[in-house]
Design an enzyme around this catalytic site. Sequence first.
Site, PDB file in Angstrom:
ATOM      1  N   GLY A   1       4.186  12.587  40.427  1.00 47.60           N
ATOM      2  CA  GLY A   1       4.042  13.861  41.132  1.00 47.60           C
ATOM      3  C   GLY A   1       2.815  14.652  40.729  1.00 47.60           C
ATOM      4  O   GLY A   1       1.726  14.104  40.529  1.00 47.60           O
TER       5      GLY A   1
ATOM      6  N   ASN B   1       3.553  20.667  32.098  1.00 51.25           N
ATOM      7  CA  ASN B   1       3.913  20.425  33.501  1.00 51.25           C
ATOM      8  C   ASN B   1       5.350  19.921  33.664  1.00 51.25           C
ATOM      9  O   ASN B   1       5.967  20.152  34.701  1.00 51.25           O
ATOM     10  CB  ASN B   1       2.924  19.395  34.079  1.00 51.25           C
ATOM     11  CG  ASN B   1       3.422  18.792  35.372  1.00 51.25           C
ATOM     12  OD1 ASN B   1       3.351  19.409  36.423  1.00 51.25           O
ATOM     13  ND2 ASN B   1       3.957  17.572  35.286  1.00 51.25           N
TER      14      ASN B   1
ATOM     15  N   ILE C   1      12.286  19.988  35.629  1.00 50.20           N
ATOM     16  CA  ILE C   1      13.373  19.409  36.442  1.00 50.20           C
ATOM     17  C   ILE C   1      14.032  20.501  37.291  1.00 50.20           C
ATOM     18  O   ILE C   1      13.859  21.694  37.012  1.00 50.20           O
ATOM     19  CB  ILE C   1      14.469  18.771  35.550  1.00 50.20           C
ATOM     20  CG1 ILE C   1      15.058  19.803  34.568  1.00 50.20           C
ATOM     21  CG2 ILE C   1      13.930  17.556  34.812  1.00 50.20           C
ATOM     22  CD1 ILE C   1      16.340  19.352  33.894  1.00 50.20           C
TER      23      ILE C   1
ATOM     24  N   GLY D   1      19.988  28.742  45.274  1.00 54.52           N
ATOM     25  CA  GLY D   1      20.396  27.561  44.513  1.00 54.52           C
ATOM     26  C   GLY D   1      19.544  27.283  43.292  1.00 54.52           C
ATOM     27  O   GLY D   1      19.676  26.239  42.658  1.00 54.52           O
TER      28      GLY D   1
ATOM     29  N   TYR E   1      16.298  27.482  37.681  1.00 55.00           N
ATOM     30  CA  TYR E   1      14.899  27.054  37.826  1.00 55.00           C
ATOM     31  C   TYR E   1      13.967  28.275  37.916  1.00 55.00           C
ATOM     32  O   TYR E   1      12.934  28.337  37.244  1.00 55.00           O
ATOM     33  CB  TYR E   1      14.791  26.188  39.081  1.00 55.00           C
ATOM     34  CG  TYR E   1      13.440  25.564  39.329  1.00 55.00           C
ATOM     35  CD1 TYR E   1      13.072  24.378  38.709  1.00 55.00           C
ATOM     36  CD2 TYR E   1      12.529  26.152  40.224  1.00 55.00           C
ATOM     37  CE1 TYR E   1      11.827  23.788  38.967  1.00 55.00           C
ATOM     38  CE2 TYR E   1      11.300  25.571  40.479  1.00 55.00           C
ATOM     39  CZ  TYR E   1      10.956  24.389  39.847  1.00 55.00           C
ATOM     40  OH  TYR E   1       9.730  23.817  40.102  1.00 55.00           O
TER      41      TYR E   1
ATOM     42  N   TYR F   1       5.533  24.463  47.648  1.00 54.75           N
ATOM     43  CA  TYR F   1       6.231  23.202  47.974  1.00 54.75           C
ATOM     44  C   TYR F   1       5.197  22.093  48.165  1.00 54.75           C
ATOM     45  O   TYR F   1       4.443  22.099  49.132  1.00 54.75           O
ATOM     46  CB  TYR F   1       7.114  23.399  49.208  1.00 54.75           C
ATOM     47  CG  TYR F   1       8.339  24.203  48.849  1.00 54.75           C
ATOM     48  CD1 TYR F   1       9.522  23.569  48.498  1.00 54.75           C
ATOM     49  CD2 TYR F   1       8.288  25.590  48.798  1.00 54.75           C
ATOM     50  CE1 TYR F   1      10.630  24.291  48.117  1.00 54.75           C
ATOM     51  CE2 TYR F   1       9.398  26.330  48.415  1.00 54.75           C
ATOM     52  CZ  TYR F   1      10.562  25.676  48.074  1.00 54.75           C
ATOM     53  OH  TYR F   1      11.655  26.395  47.684  1.00 54.75           O
TER      54      TYR F   1
HETATM   55  N1  CAA Z   1      16.013  27.950  52.101  1.00 57.67           N
HETATM   56  C1  CAA Z   1      16.768  28.511  53.084  1.00 57.67           C
HETATM   57  N2  CAA Z   1      18.100  28.359  53.185  1.00 57.67           N
HETATM   58  C2  CAA Z   1      18.700  27.616  52.249  1.00 57.67           C
HETATM   59  C3  CAA Z   1      18.012  26.999  51.186  1.00 57.67           C
HETATM   60  C4  CAA Z   1      16.620  27.192  51.152  1.00 57.67           C
HETATM   61  N3  CAA Z   1      15.858  26.663  50.184  1.00 57.67           N
HETATM   62  N4  CAA Z   1      18.891  26.352  50.406  1.00 57.67           N
HETATM   63  C5  CAA Z   1      20.095  26.524  50.950  1.00 57.67           C
HETATM   64  N5  CAA Z   1      19.989  27.283  52.071  1.00 57.67           N
HETATM   65  C6  CAA Z   1      21.057  27.691  52.972  1.00 57.67           C
HETATM   66  C7  CAA Z   1      21.573  26.495  53.808  1.00 57.67           C
HETATM   67  O1  CAA Z   1      20.765  26.311  54.959  1.00 57.67           O
HETATM   68  C8  CAA Z   1      22.985  26.932  54.127  1.00 57.67           C
HETATM   69  O2  CAA Z   1      22.913  27.873  55.166  1.00 57.67           O
HETATM   70  P1  CAA Z   1      24.087  27.935  56.290  1.00 57.67           P
HETATM   71  O3  CAA Z   1      25.338  28.284  55.529  1.00 57.67           O
HETATM   72  O4  CAA Z   1      23.598  28.988  57.228  1.00 57.67           O
HETATM   73  O5  CAA Z   1      24.138  26.546  56.874  1.00 57.67           O
HETATM   74  C9  CAA Z   1      23.415  27.713  52.873  1.00 57.67           C
HETATM   75  O6  CAA Z   1      22.197  28.070  52.192  1.00 57.67           O
HETATM   76  C10 CAA Z   1      24.277  26.868  51.948  1.00 57.67           C
HETATM   77  O7  CAA Z   1      23.561  25.645  51.700  1.00 57.67           O
HETATM   78  P2  CAA Z   1      24.328  24.229  51.622  1.00 57.67           P
HETATM   79  O8  CAA Z   1      25.237  24.065  52.796  1.00 57.67           O
HETATM   80  O9  CAA Z   1      23.274  23.183  51.409  1.00 57.67           O
HETATM   81  O10 CAA Z   1      25.225  24.450  50.324  1.00 57.67           O
HETATM   82  P3  CAA Z   1      25.558  23.426  49.164  1.00 57.67           P
HETATM   83  O11 CAA Z   1      26.453  24.154  48.222  1.00 57.67           O
HETATM   84  O12 CAA Z   1      25.958  22.116  49.711  1.00 57.67           O
HETATM   85  O13 CAA Z   1      24.140  23.167  48.433  1.00 57.67           O
HETATM   86  C11 CAA Z   1      22.098  23.792  47.374  1.00 57.67           C
HETATM   87  C12 CAA Z   1      23.478  24.261  47.827  1.00 57.67           C
HETATM   88  C13 CAA Z   1      22.250  22.743  46.247  1.00 57.67           C
HETATM   89  C14 CAA Z   1      21.372  25.022  46.853  1.00 57.67           C
HETATM   90  C15 CAA Z   1      21.354  23.131  48.557  1.00 57.67           C
HETATM   91  O14 CAA Z   1      21.384  23.987  49.667  1.00 57.67           O
HETATM   92  C16 CAA Z   1      19.901  22.858  48.236  1.00 57.67           C
HETATM   93  O15 CAA Z   1      19.569  21.862  47.612  1.00 57.67           O
HETATM   94  N6  CAA Z   1      19.020  23.757  48.699  1.00 57.67           N
HETATM   95  C17 CAA Z   1      17.597  23.634  48.445  1.00 57.67           C
HETATM   96  C18 CAA Z   1      17.225  24.411  47.214  1.00 57.67           C
HETATM   97  C19 CAA Z   1      15.741  24.404  47.085  1.00 57.67           C
HETATM   98  O16 CAA Z   1      15.026  24.935  47.919  1.00 57.67           O
HETATM   99  N7  CAA Z   1      15.236  23.817  46.014  1.00 57.67           N
HETATM  100  C20 CAA Z   1      13.822  23.715  45.798  1.00 57.67           C
HETATM  101  C21 CAA Z   1      13.543  22.374  45.126  1.00 57.67           C
HETATM  102  S1  CAA Z   1      11.797  22.015  45.075  1.00 57.67           S
HETATM  103  C22 CAA Z   1      11.233  22.864  43.770  1.00 57.67           C
HETATM  104  O17 CAA Z   1      11.949  23.522  43.060  1.00 57.67           O
HETATM  105  C23 CAA Z   1       9.766  22.791  43.509  1.00 57.67           C
HETATM  106  C24 CAA Z   1       9.144  24.135  43.495  1.00 57.67           C
HETATM  107  O18 CAA Z   1       8.793  24.614  42.435  1.00 57.67           O
HETATM  108  C25 CAA Z   1       8.876  24.823  44.760  1.00 57.67           C
END
Ligand code: CAA
Length: 240
Positions: free
Chosen positions: A13, A82, A85, A143, A147, A179
């Site tokens: 990455g 860097n 997780i 979520g 982090y 992202y």
């Molecule tokens: N942006 C907008 N909406 C989001 C969201 C996001 N990032 N994450 C979750 N939601 C919303 C979903 O769309 C859902 O909305 P609805 O109820 O209207 O459908 C609601 O929140 C609940 O989400 P889930 O149904 O997915 O709930 P879950 O309990 O199954 O999972 C979760 C929760 C684990 C947080 C999952 O939603 C998820 O993985 N979300 C992404 C989180 C994210 O953005 N992580 C970034 C990773 S990349 C990174 O971290 C690198 C960096 O530095 C930028």
Amino acid sequence: MNKVALVTGGTRGIGASIAIALKNKGYTVAVTYQSNEASAKKFQQENQIPIYQWDISNFEACQEGLNEVIKTHGSIDVLVNNGGITRDGFLHRQSTDQWNHVITTNLTSCFNMTRGVIESMRERGFGRIINISSVNALKGQIGQANYCASKAGIIGFTKALALENAKKGITVNVVAPGYIGTDMVRAISEPILEQIITSIPIGRLGQAEEVARAVLFLADDMSGYITGETLNINGGLLCN
Ligand code: CAA
């Protein structure tokens, strides 16, 4: 003699792109990795950059690992913290383990690694420490309470360290990516990732090379008057 740079989480990455960019610029580079041995070996073979395996959340492991790197390559001039997780989940469903794992890997690691190089940098009157945070430290994310806290902690850590070492030729800065098209971001479920990409003003994921470019800039000798800063690379996500 070439300057020596160490990149944690440097075999995949963003970290891998940073390591390759530093090597191409003439640095002697070493990288650490946590557990994905197959991709670490592949990275080593493809790029001829030495790899070291240790757990950056463990203080003793960091000191032992750093000693080994220094013995082989010489004192570290550029440290890129860097490695990181995610363990995403709504806080009302998050476990203590999910919290601790993210905080120790992303934030405590910055203490563990920096503590092992800072005295030598102060003695030698030169150092570049670049800590990789995230746009989510600044804007929050569903979520990601764990982090976001760890990545926001990195910004405070950086500012304090910048002040402590400002008169010693050491700069300490943050690069905060948005992202980027890495495994971490591609692991987000398709509909949520689509929603995220739609919210990015530039309209696409970033590339790891676009982050590496900022690290090179901050590592440069000529960047000695920039310290305690956060350089955001997020396609405009903080403009709204
Ligand atoms: N942006 C907008 N909406 C989001 C969201 C996001 N990032 N994450 C979750 N939601 C919303 C979903 O769309 C859902 O909305 P609805 O109820 O209207 O459908 C609601 O929140 C609940 O989400 P889930 O149904 O997915 O709930 P879950 O309990 O199954 O999972 C979760 C929760 C684990 C947080 C999952 O939603 C998820 O993985 N979300 C992404 C989180 C994210 O953005 N992580 C970034 C990773 S990349 C990174 O971290 C690198 C960096 O530095 C930028």
